[in-house]
Design a protein around this motif. Structure first.
Motif, PDB file in Angstrom:
ATOM      1  N   GLN A   1      33.964   2.940 -64.565  1.00 22.69           N
ATOM      2  CA  GLN A   1      34.394   3.002 -63.163  1.00 22.69           C
ATOM      3  C   GLN A   1      33.191   3.190 -62.239  1.00 22.69           C
ATOM      4  O   GLN A   1      33.149   2.641 -61.129  1.00 22.69           O
ATOM      5  CB  GLN A   1      35.382   4.156 -62.975  1.00 22.69           C
TER       6      GLN A   1
ATOM      7  N   MET B   1      37.385   2.136 -56.507  1.00 20.62           N
ATOM      8  CA  MET B   1      37.507   3.578 -56.764  1.00 20.62           C
ATOM      9  C   MET B   1      37.469   4.418 -55.481  1.00 20.62           C
ATOM     10  O   MET B   1      37.292   5.636 -55.531  1.00 20.62           O
ATOM     11  CB  MET B   1      36.434   4.084 -57.755  1.00 20.62           C
TER      12      MET B   1
ATOM     13  N   PHE C   1      36.838  -3.351 -65.954  1.00 24.32           N
ATOM     14  CA  PHE C   1      36.694  -2.043 -66.601  1.00 24.32           C
ATOM     15  C   PHE C   1      36.926  -2.176 -68.106  1.00 24.32           C
ATOM     16  O   PHE C   1      37.641  -3.072 -68.549  1.00 24.32           O
ATOM     17  CB  PHE C   1      37.732  -1.064 -66.060  1.00 24.32           C
TER      18      PHE C   1
END
Lengths: 424, 229
Positions: free
Chosen positions: A335, A305, A357
């Motif tokens: 996330q 991320m 995820f």
């Protein structure tokens, strides 16, 4: 044979956990510093996990202006009268207990060269890693006639708290047989089924309190999330009450007049009593100020991320442009945990495991009539890519729908405990 | 002898493990008959509501005194604050002699002296407990001893668990999604593989487990077991 293959894959995945060399800190301060901006599903989770798992080895500061966070998820159930506002409010006491330094202030600037964040109150925070989870803002001039100054006359109610309360008050004050209008947003936006769950909950309220009232939805899209499930539910529970006008019928050609309380769809003007305008969305402002956005959103690397613009700045949740995941609280929470693991690894040398995820979105159509959609995702070089998914089906039994709703209540308790720590 | 050891999961799923000694488990149908003694005060099932006693849905693995809007005795509330959760073991002890386990409980029931009755009624209640607990697997469902023997990596399990804790609470609380803390690792592994092989119904769990390797399932089982205390 199958077992051997799985054994091999499992071992390979576990073995690919890497031990990173701890990052060299800029000015020789004792503990690595993480600043998290935004205390919602992404930010609160990331802050709590980094603090909890590093056991004091990382200095974590969360910047969040509000002292009580009202979730946007489940706010439609407040509109429907199924939840109370108090049910949706959460304090940051559990984060402080986990060792997070919670600062109630606005972040107004980010200097990525100096690695500092400026707060409205005048303080400056230095960081080694910066995590932005600012949620959404609205695109200027997205709906003709509407801007933020009109949000009292025509609320968006797409951020939890006072806007939700305002929309509920307006719904309750509607004259008998009045009209509730919604201007639905174009893709991509926070919580894809959200506007349609809202229509359902508004209809649920009106059916009991104002049964001759009507709901008009002007939608710039030709179709929407869980469409078949919602349309089946609307026909079953709220027959004749809801008029959904999609793109094909001019639902995207819309203007509003907040002073005259009118809504124009495809040049046909209607007087409305409540007008819920949900404009097109973009990343929360601090992501733009930090210069990590490209267009409306902040592109990120799926593995951790981190932003494409800056390896030390991460963007979570709605504000990120990551690939296939919907913008949802569940997704932001998912996330955040991948990000927390990667950030902690980079700062302390702890093990970094491969990114995984998941997302599930529950929606309530009527009392005990819950539906859900979900998927799992993995990180590829290009994006967060969908692996597998499922959706509730039309014609499910009342028992299945009730179980789904009860499960959503369990999820709400679960995710809020995961974000803020268990309630004491 | 009927065995309590396997209860928490095996009453619900009738698991048979190859290589393990055959275990006799509770009979929910007989338990339904025993339950008539409870039914004058307690309701269970989709239409259940609180009466003299609280609703018994999801009782297994729930914290004691946890049913909303029921007025509990101070005694049972204190026991809950001290950490009392309803597992097969604690329910068994409570049902044998309620006032001995929780003095001053409001539950005026002299207890079930027969161990068989207790095991069967707990099996019956388990069939109303939670999505996971209520899910059934086929009687022939088999997990190989090799898979059960895999030693789980607790640290890896802790990382993987973050995918679970969005819904299943780390504290072991159950507010509509079953608690998974403190399960026997064999039960945990069997349940995960039952979902993975689509032998147990639940779309979210089937999806989540479909991409978990045997080692990952073992790691999760070891981690959640480690949270017991």
């Amino acid at each position: 044979m199958t077992i051997n293959r799985r054994l091999f894959i499992g071992t390979a995945a576990a073995a690919s956990a890497t031990l990173a060399a701890p990052m060299v800190l800029a000015d020789g301060h004792a503990e690595p510093r993480v600043v998290v901006i935004g205390g919602g599903a992404g930010g609160a989770t990331a802050a709590r996990y980094i603090a909890k798992d590093s056991k004091g080895a990382v200095d974590v500061t969360l910047v969040e202006p509000t002292r009580t966070y009202f979730t946007c998820f489940f706010s439609n159930l407040y509109l429907g009268g199924i939840k109370q506002m108090d049910d949706l409010g959460h304090s940051y006491g559990g984060l402080a207990a986990a060792g997070v330094n919670v600062v109630h202030d606005w972040a107004v600037d980010v200097d990525r060269d100096a690695k500092t964040v400026s707060l409205a109150g005048g303080a400056t925070l230095g960081y080694d890693k910066l995590i932005l989870s600012p949620g959404i803002d609205f695109v200027d001039n997205a709906v003709a006639g509407w801007d933020l100054n009109a949000q009292n006359a025509m609320p968006h109610a797409y951020k939890g708290g006072s806007q939700t309360e305002l929309l509920k008050a307006q719904l309750m004050a509607m004259p008998e047989g009045g009209t509730f209008a919604m201007v639905a947003p174009p893709n991509p936006y926070r919580c894809p089924p959200g506007p349609y769950e809202r229509v359902s909950m508004v209809a649920h309220y009106l059916k009991a309190n104002n049964p001759t009232a009507k709901i008009i939805v002007a939608d710039p899209k030709p179709k929407f999330s869980k469409m078949a499930l919602f349309q089946e539910g609307w026909a079953d529970h709220y027959e004749g009450m809801i008029d959904w006008i999609g793109e094909d019928f001019g639902g995207g050609n819309v203007s509003v007049d907040p002073s005259g309380m009118t809504l124009s769809i495809d040049d046909e003007e209607t007087k409305v009593d409540v007008c819920n305008v949900i404009p097109a969305m973009k990343a929360g402002r601090i992501a733009q100020i930090a210069g990590v956005t490209d267009g409306n959103w902040a592109p990120v690397n799926a593995a951790d991320m981190s932003t494409k613009a800056d390896a030390d700045v991460y963007v979570l949740g709605d504000a990120s442009q990551q690939g296939d995941m919907p913008k949802s609280g569940f997704a932001a929470n998912s996330q955040a945990k991948v990000c927390a693991n990667a950030v902690r690894g980079a700062l302390t040398g702890s093990k970094v495991f491969p990114a995984k995820f998941a997302n599930t979105c529950w929606s309530l159509i009527d009392t005990n009539d819950g539906v859900k959609v979900g998927a799992t995702y993995e990180a590829t070089d290009e994006k967060i890519a969908k692996v597998d998914g499922f959706i509730s089906t039309t014609g499910e039994s009342a028992e299945v729908r009730q179980t789904t709703y009860e499960e959503s209540e369990g999820w709400y308790a679960g995710i809020t405990a995961d974000m803020f720590g268990a309630k004491v | 002898m009927k065995s309590i050891k396997w209860f928490s999961l095996s009453v619900a799923v009738s698991v048979f493990v190859t290589g393990a000694a055959a275990e006799v488990v509770g009979d929910p149908e007989r338990g339904q008959q025993v339950y008539k003694k409870c039914a004058s005060c307690h309701m269970v099932g989709p239409e259940a509501r609180n009466r003299v006693g609280p609703v018994l849905n999801n009782i297994l693995s729930a914290r004691a005194a946890g049913v909303p809007e029921f007025k509990y005795s101070e005694a049972i509330k204190e026991a809950a604050q001290d950490g009392l959760h309803w597992t097969a073991e604690t329910l068994d002890a409570f049902l044998q002699d309620p006032k001995q386990m929780v003095p001053r409980t409001k539950m005026s029931f002299r207890g079930l002296k027969s161990e068989e009755d207790r095991i069967d009624v707990i099996a019956y209640l388990a069939s109303f407990s939670g999505g996971a607990m209520a899910a059934q697997v086929d009687e022939g469902f088999v997990i190989s001893a090799d898979i059960l023997a895999i030693e789980g990596d607790v640290e890896y399990g802790e990382y993987l668990s973050s995918e679970c804790t969005t819904c299943h609470q780390e504290s072991g609380s159950d507010d509509g999604i079953p608690a998974i803390v403190g399960w026997e690792t064999d039960d945990f592994v069997t349940a995960m593989h039952a979902y993975k092989q689509k032998n147990r119904e639940h779309p979210v769990m089937q999806m989540v487990t479909s991409r978990l390797s045997n080692e990952e399932i073992a790691a999760l089982a070891a981690y959640f077991k480690s949270l017991e205390n």
